[in-house]
Write a protein that holds these residues in place. Structure first.
Motif, PDB file in Angstrom:
ATOM      1  N   MET A  54       0.845  -1.187   0.000  1.00  0.00           N
ATOM      2  CA  MET A  54       0.000   0.000   0.000  1.00  0.00           C
ATOM      3  C   MET A  54       0.886   1.244   0.000  1.00  0.00           C
ATOM      4  SD  MET A  54      -3.142   0.789   2.625  1.00  0.00           S
ATOM      5  CE  MET A  54      -2.233   1.406   4.050  1.00  0.00           C
ATOM      6  N   GLU A  55       0.524   2.230  -0.804  1.00  0.00           N
ATOM      7  CA  GLU A  55       1.313   3.459  -0.883  1.00  0.00           C
ATOM      8  C   GLU A  55       1.197   4.261   0.414  1.00  0.00           C
ATOM      9  OE1 GLU A  55       1.582   7.523  -3.649  1.00  0.00           O
ATOM     10  OE2 GLU A  55       0.268   5.870  -4.246  1.00  0.00           O
ATOM     11  N   LYS A  56       2.338   4.797   0.856  1.00  0.00           N
ATOM     12  CA  LYS A  56       2.337   5.606   2.074  1.00  0.00           C
ATOM     13  C   LYS A  56       1.548   6.892   1.859  1.00  0.00           C
ATOM     14  CE  LYS A  56       6.850   4.028   3.716  1.00  0.00           C
ATOM     15  NZ  LYS A  56       8.233   4.432   4.077  1.00  0.00           N
ATOM     16  N   PHE A  57       0.943   7.373   2.918  1.00  0.00           N
ATOM     17  CA  PHE A  57       0.242   8.660   2.900  1.00  0.00           C
ATOM     18  C   PHE A  57       0.944   9.552   3.912  1.00  0.00           C
ATOM     19  CE2 PHE A  57      -3.883  10.798   1.861  1.00  0.00           C
ATOM     20  CZ  PHE A  57      -3.636  11.963   2.545  1.00  0.00           C
ATOM     21  N   THR A  58       1.617  10.583   3.423  1.00  0.00           N
ATOM     22  CA  THR A  58       2.307  11.516   4.321  1.00  0.00           C
ATOM     23  C   THR A  58       1.720  12.915   4.156  1.00  0.00           C
ATOM     24  OG1 THR A  58       4.054  11.730   2.637  1.00  0.00           O
ATOM     25  CG2 THR A  58       4.446  10.174   4.453  1.00  0.00           C
ATOM     26  N   VAL A  59       2.074  13.575   3.048  1.00  0.00           N
ATOM     27  CA  VAL A  59       1.498  14.884   2.725  1.00  0.00           C
ATOM     28  C   VAL A  59       0.911  14.803   1.324  1.00  0.00           C
ATOM     29  CG1 VAL A  59       1.963  17.331   2.344  1.00  0.00           C
ATOM     30  CG2 VAL A  59       3.146  16.116   4.185  1.00  0.00           C
ATOM     31  N   LEU A  60      -0.325  15.201   1.203  1.00  0.00           N
ATOM     32  CA  LEU A  60      -1.006  15.229  -0.093  1.00  0.00           C
ATOM     33  C   LEU A  60      -1.371  16.659  -0.420  1.00  0.00           C
ATOM     34  CD1 LEU A  60      -2.539  13.862  -2.495  1.00  0.00           C
ATOM     35  CD2 LEU A  60      -4.505  13.675  -0.955  1.00  0.00           C
ATOM     36  N   GLU A  61      -0.901  17.131  -1.546  1.00  0.00           N
ATOM     37  CA  GLU A  61      -1.297  18.460  -2.028  1.00  0.00           C
ATOM     38  C   GLU A  61      -2.000  18.273  -3.357  1.00  0.00           C
ATOM     39  OE1 GLU A  61       0.604  22.799  -3.313  1.00  0.00           O
ATOM     40  OE2 GLU A  61       1.800  21.379  -2.149  1.00  0.00           O
ATOM     41  N   GLY A  62      -3.242  18.709  -3.432  1.00  0.00           N
ATOM     42  CA  GLY A  62      -3.967  18.485  -4.668  1.00  0.00           C
ATOM     43  C   GLY A  62      -5.250  19.268  -4.765  1.00  0.00           C
ATOM     44  N   VAL A  63      -5.866  19.139  -5.921  1.00  0.00           N
ATOM     45  CA  VAL A  63      -7.156  19.788  -6.181  1.00  0.00           C
ATOM     46  C   VAL A  63      -8.246  19.042  -5.425  1.00  0.00           C
ATOM     47  CG1 VAL A  63      -8.868  20.289  -7.971  1.00  0.00           C
ATOM     48  CG2 VAL A  63      -6.432  20.620  -8.444  1.00  0.00           C
ATOM     49  N   ALA A  64      -9.125  19.794  -4.806  1.00  0.00           N
ATOM     50  CA  ALA A  64     -10.258  19.218  -4.073  1.00  0.00           C
ATOM     51  C   ALA A  64     -11.539  19.470  -4.849  1.00  0.00           C
ATOM     52  CB  ALA A  64     -10.356  19.826  -2.675  1.00  0.00           C
ATOM     53  N   ALA A  65     -12.279  18.403  -5.108  1.00  0.00           N
ATOM     54  CA  ALA A  65     -13.549  18.533  -5.825  1.00  0.00           C
ATOM     55  C   ALA A  65     -14.698  18.598  -4.830  1.00  0.00           C
ATOM     56  CB  ALA A  65     -13.743  17.342  -6.768  1.00  0.00           C
ATOM     57  N   PRO A  66     -15.603  19.576  -4.992  1.00  0.00           N
ATOM     58  CA  PRO A  66     -16.747  19.688  -4.072  1.00  0.00           C
ATOM     59  C   PRO A  66     -17.929  18.832  -4.511  1.00  0.00           C
ATOM     60  CG  PRO A  66     -16.723  21.575  -5.564  1.00  0.00           C
ATOM     61  CD  PRO A  66     -15.568  20.690  -5.956  1.00  0.00           C
ATOM     62  N   MET A  67     -18.421  17.994  -3.598  1.00  0.00           N
ATOM     63  CA  MET A  67     -19.630  17.205  -3.848  1.00  0.00           C
ATOM     64  C   MET A  67     -20.557  17.434  -2.658  1.00  0.00           C
ATOM     65  SD  MET A  67     -18.364  13.621  -5.551  1.00  0.00           S
ATOM     66  CE  MET A  67     -20.052  13.236  -5.984  1.00  0.00           C
ATOM     67  N   ARG A  68     -21.451  18.374  -2.776  1.00  0.00           N
ATOM     68  CA  ARG A  68     -22.287  18.790  -1.642  1.00  0.00           C
ATOM     69  C   ARG A  68     -23.423  17.816  -1.339  1.00  0.00           C
ATOM     70  NH1 ARG A  68     -21.590  24.153   0.008  1.00  0.00           N
ATOM     71  NH2 ARG A  68     -20.055  25.307  -1.232  1.00  0.00           N
ATOM     72  N   THR A  69     -23.643  16.850  -2.185  1.00  0.00           N
ATOM     73  CA  THR A  69     -24.721  15.886  -1.972  1.00  0.00           C
ATOM     74  C   THR A  69     -24.524  15.140  -0.655  1.00  0.00           C
ATOM     75  OG1 THR A  69     -24.826  15.574  -4.364  1.00  0.00           O
ATOM     76  CG2 THR A  69     -25.945  13.941  -3.007  1.00  0.00           C
ATOM     77  N   VAL A  70     -25.581  14.988   0.120  1.00  0.00           N
ATOM     78  CA  VAL A  70     -25.514  14.202   1.357  1.00  0.00           C
ATOM     79  C   VAL A  70     -25.946  12.764   1.064  1.00  0.00           C
ATOM     80  CG1 VAL A  70     -25.913  16.205   2.831  1.00  0.00           C
ATOM     81  CG2 VAL A  70     -27.860  14.800   2.089  1.00  0.00           C
ATOM     82  N   ASN A  71     -25.535  11.851   1.931  1.00  0.00           N
ATOM     83  CA  ASN A  71     -25.906  10.429   1.822  1.00  0.00           C
ATOM     84  C   ASN A  71     -25.466   9.810   0.499  1.00  0.00           C
ATOM     85  OD1 ASN A  71     -27.249  10.602   4.362  1.00  0.00           O
ATOM     86  ND2 ASN A  71     -29.049  11.442   3.329  1.00  0.00           N
ATOM     87  N   ILE A  72     -24.255  10.123   0.060  1.00  0.00           N
ATOM     88  CA  ILE A  72     -23.711   9.455  -1.124  1.00  0.00           C
ATOM     89  C   ILE A  72     -23.399   8.013  -0.726  1.00  0.00           C
ATOM     90  CG2 ILE A  72     -21.752   9.329  -2.709  1.00  0.00           C
ATOM     91  CD1 ILE A  72     -21.650  12.387  -2.663  1.00  0.00           C
ATOM     92  N   ASP A  73     -24.149   7.070  -1.289  1.00  0.00           N
ATOM     93  CA  ASP A  73     -23.964   5.684  -0.867  1.00  0.00           C
ATOM     94  C   ASP A  73     -22.984   4.952  -1.788  1.00  0.00           C
ATOM     95  OD1 ASP A  73     -25.403   4.775  -3.139  1.00  0.00           O
ATOM     96  OD2 ASP A  73     -27.287   4.749  -2.041  1.00  0.00           O
ATOM     97  N   THR A  74     -22.661   3.730  -1.393  1.00  0.00           N
ATOM     98  CA  THR A  74     -21.644   2.988  -2.139  1.00  0.00           C
ATOM     99  C   THR A  74     -22.126   2.605  -3.537  1.00  0.00           C
ATOM    100  OG1 THR A  74     -22.373   0.987  -0.977  1.00  0.00           O
ATOM    101  CG2 THR A  74     -20.423   2.105  -0.120  1.00  0.00           C
ATOM    102  N   ASP A  75     -23.431   2.492  -3.735  1.00  0.00           N
ATOM    103  CA  ASP A  75     -23.947   2.201  -5.076  1.00  0.00           C
ATOM    104  C   ASP A  75     -23.790   3.412  -5.988  1.00  0.00           C
ATOM    105  OD1 ASP A  75     -25.247   0.311  -6.864  1.00  0.00           O
ATOM    106  OD2 ASP A  75     -26.939   1.700  -6.835  1.00  0.00           O
ATOM    107  N   MET A  76     -23.840   4.610  -5.422  1.00  0.00           N
ATOM    108  CA  MET A  76     -23.571   5.811  -6.210  1.00  0.00           C
ATOM    109  C   MET A  76     -22.074   5.913  -6.511  1.00  0.00           C
ATOM    110  SD  MET A  76     -26.046   8.419  -4.087  1.00  0.00           S
ATOM    111  CE  MET A  76     -25.683   9.911  -5.002  1.00  0.00           C
TER     112      MET A  76
END
Length: 200
Positions: free
Chosen positions: A1-23
């Motif tokens: 598994m790739e290490k997670f230390t510092v991530l710098e990146g673009v953040a996408a906004p998804m304001r929808t609530v209750n996004i389920d795993t089927d979505m």
């Protein structure tokens, strides 16, 4: 598994609530047990039109967010069925961090096991992060796991909590197999003793 230390990146906004795993990954993409190739099915029912073409109104299809590595999402992200394909699809697309006010427990646990950092924040902090994400590729977020900080493009900082054991695993790139292999010496010694007993 790739290490997670510092991530710098673009953040996408998804304001929808209750996004389920089927979505996150519709059931017709669950025929494989491979972790690769699922990125094309990520949010498929929202991301594609009926003819298979890209839906230009969906956030990850917009030019500013096509290479997003962070999702800022509405409350109760990852609810629904317990499909591990959901974090696999996010990771295959390039998402390494999801920020929300709350997550479904199974999705939350599966994310850590697959190298994705799910961060819980207060509602007022989520609104600030939505504001940052709304700026598109002109503004990036920095996720500093060691210091447990989210840093915004204007110098703002949000602290987040995380279980120390999960933090250790992500920082060192340890999934369940990696954790087991950390005990390799003890496992080898135990197996050697068993072998000696079987010959005596």
């Amino acid at each position: 598994m790739e290490k997670f230390t510092v991530l710098e990146g673009v953040a996408a906004p998804m304001r929808t609530v209750n996004i389920d795993t089927d979505m996150i990954i519709p059931k017709n993409y669950l025929k494989t047990i491979k972790r690769t190739g699922l990125g094309k099915g990520l949010f498929a029912e929202m991301r594609y039109n009926e003819d298979g073409s890209d839906n230009p109104d969906f956030v990850l299809n917009k030019p500013a967010y096509q290479k997003a590595s962070i999702l800022v999402a509405g409350d109760n992200f990852g609810c629904g069925s317990s499909r591990e394909h959901a974090p696999w699809a996010l990771l295959d697309f390039g998402i390494r961090c999801v920020i929300s006010t709350s997550f479904a427990d199974i999705f939350y646990n599966n994310s850590f096991k697959n190298g994705i950092l799910p961060i819980k924040v207060l509602p007022e902090d989520l609104e600030k992060l939505f504001d940052d994400a709304d700026r598109g590729a002109n503004a990036t977020l920095t996720i500093d796991l060691e210091n447990q900080q989210i840093r915004g493009p204007d110098g703002g900082m949000i602290h987040f909590d995380i279980d120390p054991f999960r933090k250790h695993c992500l920082l060192n790139g340890l999934d369940d197999i990696g954790l087991t292999l950390e005990k390799q010496d003890k496992i080898d010694a135990y197996e050697a003793k068993l072998s000696e007993r079987s010959w005596s």
